[in-house]
Design a protein around this motif. Structure first.
Motif, PDB file in Angstrom:
ATOM      1  N   GLU A 130       1.016  -1.226  -0.082  1.00  0.00           N
ATOM      2  CA  GLU A 130      -0.099  -0.010  -0.020  1.00  0.00           C
ATOM      3  C   GLU A 130       0.854   1.209   0.034  1.00  0.00           C
ATOM      4  OE1 GLU A 130      -2.956   0.249  -0.936  1.00  0.00           O
ATOM      5  OE2 GLU A 130      -3.762  -1.764  -0.222  1.00  0.00           O
ATOM      6  N   ARG A 133       2.744   1.294  -3.852  1.00  0.00           N
ATOM      7  CA  ARG A 133       1.820   1.382  -4.946  1.00  0.00           C
ATOM      8  C   ARG A 133       1.389   2.862  -5.171  1.00  0.00           C
ATOM      9  NH1 ARG A 133      -3.150  -2.083  -6.104  1.00  0.00           N
ATOM     10  NH2 ARG A 133      -3.718  -1.169  -4.293  1.00  0.00           N
ATOM     11  N   ASN A 134       1.330   3.436  -4.075  1.00  0.00           N
ATOM     12  CA  ASN A 134       0.667   4.816  -4.122  1.00  0.00           C
ATOM     13  C   ASN A 134       1.461   6.211  -4.083  1.00  0.00           C
ATOM     14  OD1 ASN A 134      -2.082   3.859  -4.169  1.00  0.00           O
ATOM     15  ND2 ASN A 134      -2.006   3.265  -2.063  1.00  0.00           N
ATOM     16  N   ILE A 135       2.923   5.921  -4.578  1.00  0.00           N
ATOM     17  CA  ILE A 135       3.486   7.054  -4.816  1.00  0.00           C
ATOM     18  C   ILE A 135       4.215   6.828  -6.052  1.00  0.00           C
ATOM     19  CG2 ILE A 135       4.204   7.828  -2.399  1.00  0.00           C
ATOM     20  CD1 ILE A 135       6.516   6.003  -2.245  1.00  0.00           C
ATOM     21  N   PRO A 136       4.371   7.848  -6.808  1.00  0.00           N
ATOM     22  CA  PRO A 136       5.082   7.823  -8.076  1.00  0.00           C
ATOM     23  C   PRO A 136       6.324   7.434  -8.318  1.00  0.00           C
ATOM     24  CG  PRO A 136       4.463  10.361  -7.395  1.00  0.00           C
ATOM     25  CD  PRO A 136       4.343   9.462  -6.379  1.00  0.00           C
ATOM     26  N   LEU A 138       8.936   7.790 -10.347  1.00  0.00           N
ATOM     27  CA  LEU A 138       9.823   8.974 -10.405  1.00  0.00           C
ATOM     28  C   LEU A 138      10.347   9.349  -8.930  1.00  0.00           C
ATOM     29  CD1 LEU A 138      11.466  10.470 -12.345  1.00  0.00           C
ATOM     30  CD2 LEU A 138       9.803  12.346 -12.065  1.00  0.00           C
ATOM     31  N   LEU A 139       9.607   9.518  -7.976  1.00  0.00           N
ATOM     32  CA  LEU A 139       9.911   9.841  -6.665  1.00  0.00           C
ATOM     33  C   LEU A 139      10.852   8.859  -5.879  1.00  0.00           C
ATOM     34  CD1 LEU A 139       7.427  12.089  -4.355  1.00  0.00           C
ATOM     35  CD2 LEU A 139       9.215  10.476  -3.535  1.00  0.00           C
ATOM     36  N   ILE A 142      14.167   9.072  -7.668  1.00  0.00           N
ATOM     37  CA  ILE A 142      15.033  10.116  -6.926  1.00  0.00           C
ATOM     38  C   ILE A 142      15.457   9.952  -5.538  1.00  0.00           C
ATOM     39  CG2 ILE A 142      15.054  12.801  -6.777  1.00  0.00           C
ATOM     40  CD1 ILE A 142      13.322  13.125  -9.035  1.00  0.00           C
ATOM     41  N   PHE A 143      14.546   9.377  -4.739  1.00  0.00           N
ATOM     42  CA  PHE A 143      14.749   9.001  -3.475  1.00  0.00           C
ATOM     43  C   PHE A 143      15.680   8.171  -3.369  1.00  0.00           C
ATOM     44  CE2 PHE A 143      14.018   7.363   0.544  1.00  0.00           C
ATOM     45  CZ  PHE A 143      13.829   8.519   1.519  1.00  0.00           C
ATOM     46  N   TYR A 273       9.580  -0.782  -6.633  1.00  0.00           N
ATOM     47  CA  TYR A 273       7.984  -0.334  -6.912  1.00  0.00           C
ATOM     48  C   TYR A 273       7.493  -1.494  -7.645  1.00  0.00           C
ATOM     49  CZ  TYR A 273       4.763   2.581  -9.477  1.00  0.00           C
ATOM     50  OH  TYR A 273       3.764   2.957  -9.909  1.00  0.00           O
ATOM     51  N   HIS A 277       3.330  -3.943  -7.355  1.00  0.00           N
ATOM     52  CA  HIS A 277       2.213  -4.193  -8.429  1.00  0.00           C
ATOM     53  C   HIS A 277       2.264  -5.932  -8.419  1.00  0.00           C
ATOM     54  CE1 HIS A 277       0.978  -0.311  -9.547  1.00  0.00           C
ATOM     55  NE2 HIS A 277       2.333  -0.026  -9.259  1.00  0.00           N
TER      56      HIS A 277
ATOM     57  N   LYS B 345      -0.194  10.440 -10.313  1.00  0.00           N
ATOM     58  CA  LYS B 345       1.214   9.809  -9.947  1.00  0.00           C
ATOM     59  C   LYS B 345       2.191  10.399 -11.048  1.00  0.00           C
ATOM     60  CE  LYS B 345       0.563   5.397  -9.041  1.00  0.00           C
ATOM     61  NZ  LYS B 345       0.979   4.121  -8.605  1.00  0.00           N
ATOM     62  N   LEU B 381      11.606  15.326  -0.190  1.00  0.00           N
ATOM     63  CA  LEU B 381      10.947  14.037  -1.016  1.00  0.00           C
ATOM     64  C   LEU B 381       9.846  13.190  -0.093  1.00  0.00           C
ATOM     65  CD1 LEU B 381      14.080  12.958  -2.981  1.00  0.00           C
ATOM     66  CD2 LEU B 381      12.135  13.930  -3.748  1.00  0.00           C
ATOM     67  N   TRP B 389       0.732  10.138  -1.776  1.00  0.00           N
ATOM     68  CA  TRP B 389       0.358   8.793  -1.204  1.00  0.00           C
ATOM     69  C   TRP B 389      -0.938   8.928  -0.545  1.00  0.00           C
ATOM     70  CZ3 TRP B 389      -1.419   7.459   3.720  1.00  0.00           C
ATOM     71  CH2 TRP B 389      -1.688   5.877   3.924  1.00  0.00           C
ATOM     72  N   ALA B 392      -3.483   9.145  -3.595  1.00  0.00           N
ATOM     73  CA  ALA B 392      -3.535   7.712  -4.255  1.00  0.00           C
ATOM     74  C   ALA B 392      -4.232   6.974  -3.482  1.00  0.00           C
ATOM     75  CB  ALA B 392      -2.140   7.780  -4.801  1.00  0.00           C
TER      76      ALA B 392
END
Lengths: 394, 411
Positions: A130, A133-136, A138-139, A142-143, A273, A277, B345, B381, B389, B392
């Protein structure tokens, strides 16, 4: 039937503007002509605009020198653009080939964890899925690059060098790699022959199993044959490849593959990431296996591992394969996000070339073409695989 | 055997202990896993709490909060954004109220019980959003945002009350009022010497690009879905080509096209701003995915429905418009929410082509002289990640709820 045919021939055809046959043809002609006209219009705009700004409209620019260097490779800026595009595609593949097995394993483990009988494991797997799945993506990339890889590694002056095989520092990361010696081409030929031979053995063992029922052990046979080829070939040809270790001399690393921290950041980020999924797919597929199968396995007194390995997972994977391959495709497409942290895959290479004043439309067509070729060939593979794996039910 | 059951029943453990035994220590490897994961949970929880409340330097977020929310929107014109927000909240409240009222009326007519959602349910459904808003307000250094947010809640509740008690005749046309309010919300930002897309930024821009992308993509996607289901081979071929082409390439290639190549495709002399070109690229991209979602909905409508329509003598377009589409689109709502989430996203990719969205703000904040080189990406970040989050996660739960309510997937 006969009556219907008679009435049909008996009545006169309706006027053409109400005749379905005519209307169908007209509708298709309109749609086709409209699309062609739109494309022609865009194309003519493109050529007009490009010529007006003095930009070339063909693909001749591919032979010009690229004018950029690629960190972590021996690419020279005088090499043509076509070379750097090929290098970009290779780098994308380097991500995909290593990433897909990793994310499949991780995703499967987490997917199984979501159905564990252990409450804590279940909650941990759910939290993982959870969250990620719910953060981009790309982020995440970069992180991992700025906050995990670069921030947690020491400076190059006090780099970690475990086993003398790796050099880990926040400026450069280096791992050992092979350098090709004499006869490396011949060795690759031997390896290819090994793959063919192991497939042949695999088929032979399967047939044997089907005919006599003796355990096939085709995985061990196949791997064994391939390893045999690899080892024997290695000594017969005489060291076609040797291991090159990275060494730190002052502030410079020689040998191995260095400057790959961006590669690791993208790999790590996209694997964790995409695994979130994949875990959901695995969970759904396991739950889709009929409950009677689990109960039958329990009735046969199979252990929970045996139940999973021989009864549930084989059936679950049959269900999971199409969405799983879809995730592999997503992984490949998401690898383009490496552009944000400077890993030279195909998208970044195209981006840099556009920045250097090369014509954007042609470069973007090449870029899209490369991804499309890959996606479509994988889609074709899914369809073939699906047809072969589908259960025969009457 | 009998003796053993007797002793077991004599020493029957308490329910809590039994739960622990069944869920944590039911065999040896689960016991090992429990110990490992228990330690992991405690360690992660402890370090997370310590980091959030003691270690992290939130100053960078405090200083740049406005930048994160609205980007470079001119600071003395921020009232425009509040007015626009008020209108949006009013529209949502009105819509919710009117929808509840019609649902209640329909239930009454059918003689079914109607359960209104309670405040408690709302809190349970939207707790991440509430927490995020509280955290954001806590970061703010003035009282204005808090007062304005309270005002938003008041307006929203009032609008919902109004929607609930509108006379029936007017209620049927409530959507006109809602549409007018939404247009007004856009106009408050742009008209009367306002500012277009290119001056927006931060979370505000992210949300607007997402909404605009999905709204613009929907008609196009519907068209391609119908085309793919058409019996005309050429129309089908064109739709399939478009859909598969777009689905085969990553969004970023389309964004690069929008940023660098789209201007060459437009007629000479015509010029679109960067964000507008990128919204076009996003629309083209999303349309293909919307088309696939809608196609799924169309396939879910039983064939008998079409045949019944034909038997009534309806022309093909009326069968589609009155019988198939209403059922198909209803079934598609959860998938469309999923599409909305993934677009939400994906807007983060805009940073690559130089748009001032959330991730761009994060890197800009880290390059400000007072924060440069302090490694504060570790703070900004996660802050951005939490915003994404919350959005979404909440939407995905709502979509699952809708799915259950609509009975999709249960056949």
């Amino acid at each position: 039937m006969t009556v219907a045919r008679e009435t049909k021939t008996g009545t006169a055809r309706p006027p053409f503007w109400r005749d379905v046959k005519v209307l169908r043809i007209v509708a298709q002609l309109v749609a086709g002509a409209g699309s062609v006209a739109l494309l022609w219009y865009l194309g003519s705009n493109l050529t007009t605009n490009l010529t007006a700004q003095g930009i070339s409209t063909d693909f001749g620019f591919l032979d010009q020198p690229a004018g950029v260097t690629v960190p972590g490779s021996d690419f020279r800026s005088s090499q043509p653009i076509s070379d750097i595009l090929v290098l970009g595609i290779k780098n994308t593949f380097a991500l995909v080939i290593v990433g897909i097995p990793l994310l499949t394993i991780l995703g499967t483990l987490i997917g199984i964890g979501r159905l564990s009988s252990n409450w804590l494991v279940r909650k941990a797997a759910t939290a993982y899925v959870e969250t990620l799945r719910n953060i981009p993506p790309l982020l995440v990339i970069i992180f991992t690059n700025t906050a995990v890889i670069l921030a947690s590694l020491p400076r190059i002056q006090e780099a970690w060098q475990p086993f003398d095989l790796f050099v880990l520092s926040n400026r450069e990361l280096a791992v050992p790699w092979f350098t090709a010696g004499d006869g490396s081409g011949a060795y690759l030929g031997v390896l290819a022959a090994g793959v063919v031979a192991s497939i042949a053995v695999w088929i032979w063992r399967t047939r044997q199993f089907d005919a006599t029922g003796t355990p096939h052990h085709r995985f061990f046979w196949g791997t064994g044959v391939f390893l045999l080829f690899a080892v024997v070939g290695f000594f017969v040809i005489g060291n076609p490849y040797s291991l090159s270790r990275p060494e730190l001399e002052g502030l410079v690393i020689t040998g191995g593959i260095s400057n790959i921290s961006a590669y690791f950041a993208v790999l790590l980020a996209l694997v964790i990431y995409t695994a979130s999924h994949v875990a959901e797919i695995v969970r759904g597929s396991i739950q889709a296996v009929a409950k009677g199968q689990t109960e039958a396995a329990n009735a046969l007194a199979l252990s929970s591992f045996q139940r999973l390995r021989f009864v549930v997972l084989p059936q679950a994977f049959r269900i999971a394969i199409p969405p799983l391959i879809n995730q592999f495709l997503n992984f490949t497409k998401n690898s383009s996000l490496a552009i944000a942290i400077g890993y030279s895959e195909i998208t970044l290479v195209v981006f840099q070339a556009i920045g250097n004043g090369q014509p954007a439309p042609q470069l973007i067509i090449i870029l899209m073409g490369a991804y499309l070729l890959f996606s479509l060939s994988i889609s074709l593979l899914i369809n073939i695989l699906n047809r072969r794996l589908q259960l025969v039910t009457n | 055997m009998a003796v053993r059951t007797e002793t077991a029943s004599l020493r029957r453990p308490s329910p809590a202990l039994r739960w622990v035994r069944e869920n944590l220590f039911n065999n040896w490897y689960n016991s090992v896993l429990t110990v490992i994961f228990g330690a992991l949970f405690i360690w992660v929880g402890f370090s997370l709490l310590r980091w959030v409340f003691f270690r992290a330097e939130w100053e960078i977020v405090r200083v740049n909060l406005t930048l994160f929310m609205v980007g470079r929107f001119p600071r003395d014109e921020l009232a425009r954004i509040w007015v626009s927000n008020y209108m949006i909240v009013g529209a949502i409240g009105l819509m919710a109220g009117a929808a509840t009222a019609s649902a209640a009326a329909a239930a009454k007519e059918a003689g079914l019980p109607f359960v209104q959602s309670k405040l408690q349910d709302l809190i349970q459904r939207f707790w991440p959003v509430l927490l995020l808003v509280a955290a954001l307000l806590q970061f703010s250094r003035t009282w204005t945002p808090t007062i304005m947010t309270v005002g938003m809640v008041v307006i929203g509740v009032a609008a919902r009350f109004a929607g609930l008690h509108l006379p029936r005749v007017i209620r049927r046309y409530a959507w006109v009022l809602v549409a007018l309010l939404l247009i007004g919300a856009y106009g408050a930002l742009v008209w009367f010497g306002g500012f277009g897309w290119d001056d927006w930024g931060g979370l505000h821009l992210t949300l607007f690009v997402t909404v605009a992308g999905i709204i613009l993509a929907f008609p196009l996607g519907l068209l391609f879905a119908l085309g793919r289901r058409s019996t005309l081979p050429l129309v089908r071929l064109l739709s399939v080509t478009y859909i598969e082409f777009i689905r085969g390439v990553p969004l970023i290639t389309l964004l690069l096209m929008g940023a660098f190549a789209l201007k060459f495709l437009l007629p000479p002399g015509m010029d679109l701003s960067l964000v507008s070109r990128l919204v076009v690229a996003i629309m083209l991209f999303t349309a293909a995915y919307v088309a696939e979602n809608v196609r799924g909905g169309l396939q879910a409508v039983p064939k008998g429905q079409t045949e019944a329509g034909q038997a009534l003598g309806l022309p093909a377009w009326k069968v589609m418009r009155l019988i198939v589409l209403p059922q198909a689109l209803r079934a598609v709502i959860p998938a469309m929410v999923g599409q909305f989430i993934s677009l939400f996203k994906d807007t983060s990719l805009l940073v690559v082509v130089g748009v001032f969205e959330l991730l761009a703000v994060s890197s800009i904040a880290n390059n400000q002289p007072e924060f440069l080189g302090k490694g504060l990406a570790e703070v900004t970040l996660p802050f951005v990640a939490v915003i994404y989050w919350v959005g979404a996660y909440t939407m995905s739960r709502e979509s699952r709820r809708l799915e259950k309510k609509l009975g999709v997937g249960e056949r």
